[in-house]
Motif scaffolding. Sequence first.
Motif, PDB file in Angstrom:
ATOM      1  N   PHE A  50      33.161  30.608  12.549  1.00  0.00           N
ATOM      2  CA  PHE A  50      32.570  30.180  13.815  1.00  0.00           C
ATOM      3  C   PHE A  50      32.123  31.391  14.630  1.00  0.00           C
ATOM      4  N   LEU A  51      32.983  32.412  14.700  1.00  0.00           N
ATOM      5  CA  LEU A  51      32.620  33.617  15.448  1.00  0.00           C
ATOM      6  C   LEU A  51      31.453  34.340  14.787  1.00  0.00           C
ATOM      7  N   GLU A  52      31.465  34.377  13.461  1.00  0.00           N
ATOM      8  CA  GLU A  52      30.373  35.046  12.757  1.00  0.00           C
ATOM      9  C   GLU A  52      29.046  34.352  13.040  1.00  0.00           C
ATOM     10  N   GLN A  53      29.045  33.024  13.009  1.00  0.00           N
ATOM     11  CA  GLN A  53      27.816  32.289  13.269  1.00  0.00           C
ATOM     12  C   GLN A  53      27.369  32.417  14.726  1.00  0.00           C
ATOM     13  N   ALA A  54      28.319  32.693  15.620  1.00  0.00           N
ATOM     14  CA  ALA A  54      27.990  32.915  17.034  1.00  0.00           C
ATOM     15  C   ALA A  54      27.574  34.363  17.296  1.00  0.00           C
ATOM     16  N   GLY A  55      27.599  35.196  16.276  1.00  0.00           N
ATOM     17  CA  GLY A  55      27.201  36.588  16.422  1.00  0.00           C
ATOM     18  C   GLY A  55      28.234  37.461  17.101  1.00  0.00           C
ATOM     19  N   ILE A  56      29.499  37.051  17.070  1.00  0.00           N
ATOM     20  CA  ILE A  56      30.560  37.801  17.738  1.00  0.00           C
ATOM     21  C   ILE A  56      31.241  38.722  16.736  1.00  0.00           C
ATOM     22  N   GLN A  57      31.141  40.011  16.979  1.00  0.00           N
ATOM     23  CA  GLN A  57      31.766  41.015  16.115  1.00  0.00           C
ATOM     24  C   GLN A  57      32.903  41.752  16.823  1.00  0.00           C
ATOM     25  N   ARG A  58      33.070  41.488  18.123  1.00  0.00           N
ATOM     26  CA  ARG A  58      34.126  42.128  18.904  1.00  0.00           C
ATOM     27  C   ARG A  58      34.785  41.113  19.821  1.00  0.00           C
ATOM     28  N   LEU A  59      36.100  41.124  19.857  1.00  0.00           N
ATOM     29  CA  LEU A  59      36.857  40.323  20.817  1.00  0.00           C
ATOM     30  C   LEU A  59      37.538  41.275  21.790  1.00  0.00           C
ATOM     31  N   ASP A  60      37.334  41.032  23.071  1.00  0.00           N
ATOM     32  CA  ASP A  60      38.056  41.829  24.058  1.00  0.00           C
ATOM     33  C   ASP A  60      39.543  41.507  24.024  1.00  0.00           C
ATOM     34  N   LEU A  61      39.871  40.273  23.689  1.00  0.00           N
ATOM     35  CA  LEU A  61      41.278  39.861  23.688  1.00  0.00           C
ATOM     36  C   LEU A  61      41.500  38.784  22.640  1.00  0.00           C
ATOM     37  N   LEU A  62      42.574  38.945  21.886  1.00  0.00           N
ATOM     38  CA  LEU A  62      43.061  37.921  20.961  1.00  0.00           C
ATOM     39  C   LEU A  62      44.486  37.587  21.370  1.00  0.00           C
ATOM     40  N   VAL A  82      35.893  40.859  12.633  1.00  0.00           N
ATOM     41  CA  VAL A  82      35.879  41.048  14.088  1.00  0.00           C
ATOM     42  C   VAL A  82      36.800  42.191  14.475  1.00  0.00           C
ATOM     43  N   HIS A  83      36.334  43.072  15.359  1.00  0.00           N
ATOM     44  CA  HIS A  83      37.199  44.105  15.932  1.00  0.00           C
ATOM     45  C   HIS A  83      37.852  43.556  17.192  1.00  0.00           C
ATOM     46  N   VAL A  84      39.160  43.703  17.285  1.00  0.00           N
ATOM     47  CA  VAL A  84      39.926  43.208  18.427  1.00  0.00           C
ATOM     48  C   VAL A  84      40.316  44.381  19.315  1.00  0.00           C
ATOM     49  N   GLN A  85      39.911  44.315  20.578  1.00  0.00           N
ATOM     50  CA  GLN A  85      40.234  45.375  21.525  1.00  0.00           C
ATOM     51  C   GLN A  85      41.699  45.322  21.972  1.00  0.00           C
ATOM     52  N   GLU A  86      42.178  44.099  22.266  1.00  0.00           N
ATOM     53  CA  GLU A  86      43.535  43.932  22.791  1.00  0.00           C
ATOM     54  C   GLU A  86      44.145  42.676  22.193  1.00  0.00           C
ATOM     55  N   PHE A  87      45.443  42.736  21.928  1.00  0.00           N
ATOM     56  CA  PHE A  87      46.153  41.637  21.272  1.00  0.00           C
ATOM     57  C   PHE A  87      47.430  41.336  22.028  1.00  0.00           C
TER      58      PHE A  87
END
Length: 317
Positions: A50-62, A82-87
């Motif tokens: 879902f994220l890939e199809q939305a063009g999301i390669q970075r999450l600020d927070l997981l 996806v690269h996760v900035q903060e978890f």
Amino acid sequence: MLTVDFINVGYGDAILIRDLETDFSMLVDCGDMTTGNPGPESARITASDFLEQAGIQRLDLLVLTHLHRDHSGGLTELLKKVHVQEFWTNYLPARTYWGKTVRIPSEFSAGARCLLESMNIYLSALCSMEQSGTKIHLKSVRNEMRGLSRALRAEIYLEDPTLHQRQADIWRDVLEDRADNAELDELDRFINNTSIRLRLFYGEKTIELPGDVYADCWEQHQISPCTIVKLPHHGHRDSVTPRLLDMLAPEYVVISVSNTRTDDCPAASVLDTVQKRNCHLYITDAVERPNFVECRHRAVHFSIDPAGQIASPRAAH
């Protein structure tokens, strides 16, 4: 503009929240390893796809609310894309165990084995996130406020601290190769109530994301009304009570659940409680229930503009 997608991952949770004004993206849970076997007409989709199809390669927070596999199983595939900035997590093992693998005895119960599988996914994910520079945070304070973007903030709640300590003790035994089936069955019974519960604020609108906390655990508090609530524990009969729903007084209710469950999930009593209060009800998968229209969609999508207007919620096809 804030968008919220309750992704149809089957039986599990994965919720994508985006503040489009500041390009902020966060994901709450990431579903299971697969979406199950729903049939050729299903619109189920993994969180990573879902994220890939939305063009999301970075999450600020997981945010991982708790370590049941239907919330954590998708970590492996997600972190490949996806690269996760903060978890944020409610349990963090000692660094020495990150990347290790625990044994899964074949004679253990199904629930115990599932927890051990979740732990192996989690240990690998912690190692992967550390290597990619993710800021990893254990959430242990019972009530905390955190700003996320200019317009979005979160209140973070944890319930009974004794449950979190008991969880840590059981996982310590597992990591030290002293796994006990009875202890893991015990953990399986209470782990839902260790969930991180989030309340998001965007202007005057509020979104309640309680993980899988059972209703009798958090309805003991004075809960403020909200705009949208994702019912905990996939609409099981323990997910909400009339008292809790009266306090929440939501305009919209979302249930994240598979349409192939055979255990009264979502429970008829829960649907009746919601519908009697004239809440707008949405279910992520194509669940067939009386007085409910079956829908096949990838996600239940909300958008809220800066003035607080909610566009008619729709299915994301």
